[in-house]
Design a protein around this motif. Sequence first.
Motif, PDB file in Angstrom:
ATOM      1  N   SER A   1      -1.035  -5.109  -4.282  1.00 25.72           N
ATOM      2  CA  SER A   1       0.169  -4.700  -3.538  1.00 25.72           C
ATOM      3  C   SER A   1       1.325  -4.446  -4.504  1.00 25.72           C
ATOM      4  CB  SER A   1       0.577  -5.763  -2.525  1.00 25.72           C
ATOM      5  OG  SER A   1      -0.445  -5.942  -1.591  1.00 25.72           O
TER       6      SER A   1
ATOM      7  N   HIS B   1       5.064 -10.342  -3.497  1.00 28.15           N
ATOM      8  CA  HIS B   1       3.755 -10.378  -4.149  1.00 28.15           C
ATOM      9  C   HIS B   1       3.860 -10.917  -5.570  1.00 28.15           C
ATOM     10  CE1 HIS B   1       2.073  -8.114  -0.821  1.00 28.15           C
ATOM     11  NE2 HIS B   1       3.172  -7.393  -0.863  1.00 28.15           N
TER      12      HIS B   1
ATOM     13  N   ARG C   1      -4.104  -0.669   2.384  1.00 25.87           N
ATOM     14  CA  ARG C   1      -3.445  -0.775   1.073  1.00 25.87           C
ATOM     15  C   ARG C   1      -4.473  -0.537  -0.031  1.00 25.87           C
ATOM     16  NH1 ARG C   1      -1.284  -6.679   1.217  1.00 25.87           N
ATOM     17  NH2 ARG C   1      -3.054  -6.821   2.620  1.00 25.87           N
TER      18      ARG C   1
ATOM     19  N   ARG D   1      -1.246 -17.976 -11.167  1.00 29.28           N
ATOM     20  CA  ARG D   1      -1.585 -18.991 -10.171  1.00 29.28           C
ATOM     21  C   ARG D   1      -3.101 -19.059  -9.968  1.00 29.28           C
ATOM     22  NH1 ARG D   1       0.558 -19.050  -5.085  1.00 29.28           N
ATOM     23  NH2 ARG D   1       0.638 -16.796  -4.873  1.00 29.28           N
TER      24      ARG D   1
ATOM     25  N   SER E   1      -6.216 -12.888   2.317  1.00 25.55           N
ATOM     26  CA  SER E   1      -5.120 -13.253   1.414  1.00 25.55           C
ATOM     27  C   SER E   1      -5.499 -14.457   0.558  1.00 25.55           C
ATOM     28  CB  SER E   1      -3.896 -13.623   2.257  1.00 25.55           C
ATOM     29  OG  SER E   1      -2.975 -14.344   1.487  1.00 25.55           O
ATOM     30  N   ALA E   2      -4.952 -14.468  -0.656  1.00 19.38           N
ATOM     31  CA  ALA E   2      -5.211 -15.614  -1.544  1.00 19.38           C
ATOM     32  C   ALA E   2      -4.423 -16.853  -1.119  1.00 19.38           C
ATOM     33  CB  ALA E   2      -4.869 -15.259  -2.977  1.00 19.38           C
TER      34      ALA E   2
ATOM     35  N   ILE F   1     -13.243 -15.838  -6.126  1.00 21.51           N
ATOM     36  CA  ILE F   1     -11.774 -15.951  -6.056  1.00 21.51           C
ATOM     37  C   ILE F   1     -11.192 -14.547  -5.947  1.00 21.51           C
ATOM     38  CG2 ILE F   1      -9.692 -16.709  -7.271  1.00 21.51           C
ATOM     39  CD1 ILE F   1     -11.498 -18.750  -8.771  1.00 21.51           C
ATOM     40  N   ASN F   2     -10.204 -14.395  -5.097  1.00 20.89           N
ATOM     41  CA  ASN F   2      -9.571 -13.087  -4.897  1.00 20.89           C
ATOM     42  C   ASN F   2      -9.163 -12.476  -6.236  1.00 20.89           C
ATOM     43  OD1 ASN F   2      -9.146 -15.101  -2.908  1.00 20.89           O
ATOM     44  ND2 ASN F   2      -7.976 -13.635  -1.717  1.00 20.89           N
TER      45      ASN F   2
END
Length: 357
Positions: free
Chosen positions: A294, A317, A101, A324, A125-126, A234-235
């Motif tokens: 995404s 997504h 992706r 958040r 993934s977060a 952090i993502n």
Amino acid sequence: MNRFGERFTITTFGESHGKAIGCVLDGVPAGLAIDEAYIQSELDRRRPGQNEFATARKEADKVEILSGIFEGFTTGTPIMMVIYNTDQKSGDYSNVKDIFRPGHADFTYFHKYGIRDYRGGGRSSARETAARVAGGAVAKLMLAQLGISFQSGISAIHGIEAQNLDFNYPPQSPIYALDPSVEEAQKGAILEAKNAHDSVGGVATVKISGLPIGLGEGLYYKLDAVLAEAMMGINAVKAVEIGEGIHSSELLASQNNDPIAPEGFKSNHAGGILGGMSNGDDVLLRVHFKPTPSIFIEQESINTASESVHVSLKGRHDPCVAVRGSVVAESMAALVVADMLLLNMGRTMHGVTNYYQ
Ligand SMILES: Cc1cc2nc3c(=O)[nH]c(=O)nc-3n(C[C@H](O)[C@H](O)[C@H](O)COP(=O)(O)O)c2cc1C
């Protein structure tokens, strides 16, 4: 490298579509009263599926404490917390099983490890950040006893900037807006991108209040350096500013210096940190999140055989991860401050004798 911190440490585990995620905290002093409802309330702030501005994935995010607490107090032993995944729809990811992706971690994870849990992004993934929020909540409980508090919210979405920051407003806003006067425009930008099957970036601002002077280690564990590392970890975070941040490079010293008066600093361009140590003022962090990678618009990519493909993503997504993400940034800030506080205790004879006498 799944551990963060030196004295107050957090190790996280789990994948987006695995059985569970969670963390182990080590170094939390014994005798801290643990308010489980508070920890849960922190997770609820980051929880997905609550409104149209977040992913539709519905997770209860109920945290279960497995160790380290006896009769409501920490025992000084490792605290393990687990959050079970309940709403995985791994089928949504079957079409990206062999495809990278654009903007996500698929490409690098595959080439580094040669194996990739493609379901929901696996460990990249977060979803993992829920565990950081649980850990950060314990840090906040400890720090609250010393009068140290944390607030956060959204200052900008897609370039729409807050004019005034009201840190009491975010709990009333579905996008945790810091400025009610631009909230509608910010919400509109998120929904416009979402309706166009796209996503937007944003800036979260974190405020840390009540820090004693001198938290932060010279020279390689400075408070600003470690906060920046925590935020960049952090993502989707691509930049961090402290105080005047990038704007300071455009100023004269006479504009950027904070005059000092007997009662304290007269301004706070420094963002509460001088020489890598807290100066007693509020620490202000601006954390920049990129747009959610995404999206449902068709994009160009390659598959694992290096063949060109056009990919249309499915799944659920966040249209803007900054919303958040602001809660995650606040939690990471708490983990940094808890660590710095414990490190700082042995830095003067006063600190040492205070403890042993
Ligand atoms: C709270 C939060 C939620 C996120 N949700 C999504 C999501 O739903 N879909 C997605 O593609 N990326 C999401 N991300 C971002 C990806 O995890 C991140 O972009 C990806 O791991 C690639 O890492 P990088 O952007 O740091 O390079 C989210 C990030 C955060 C902080």
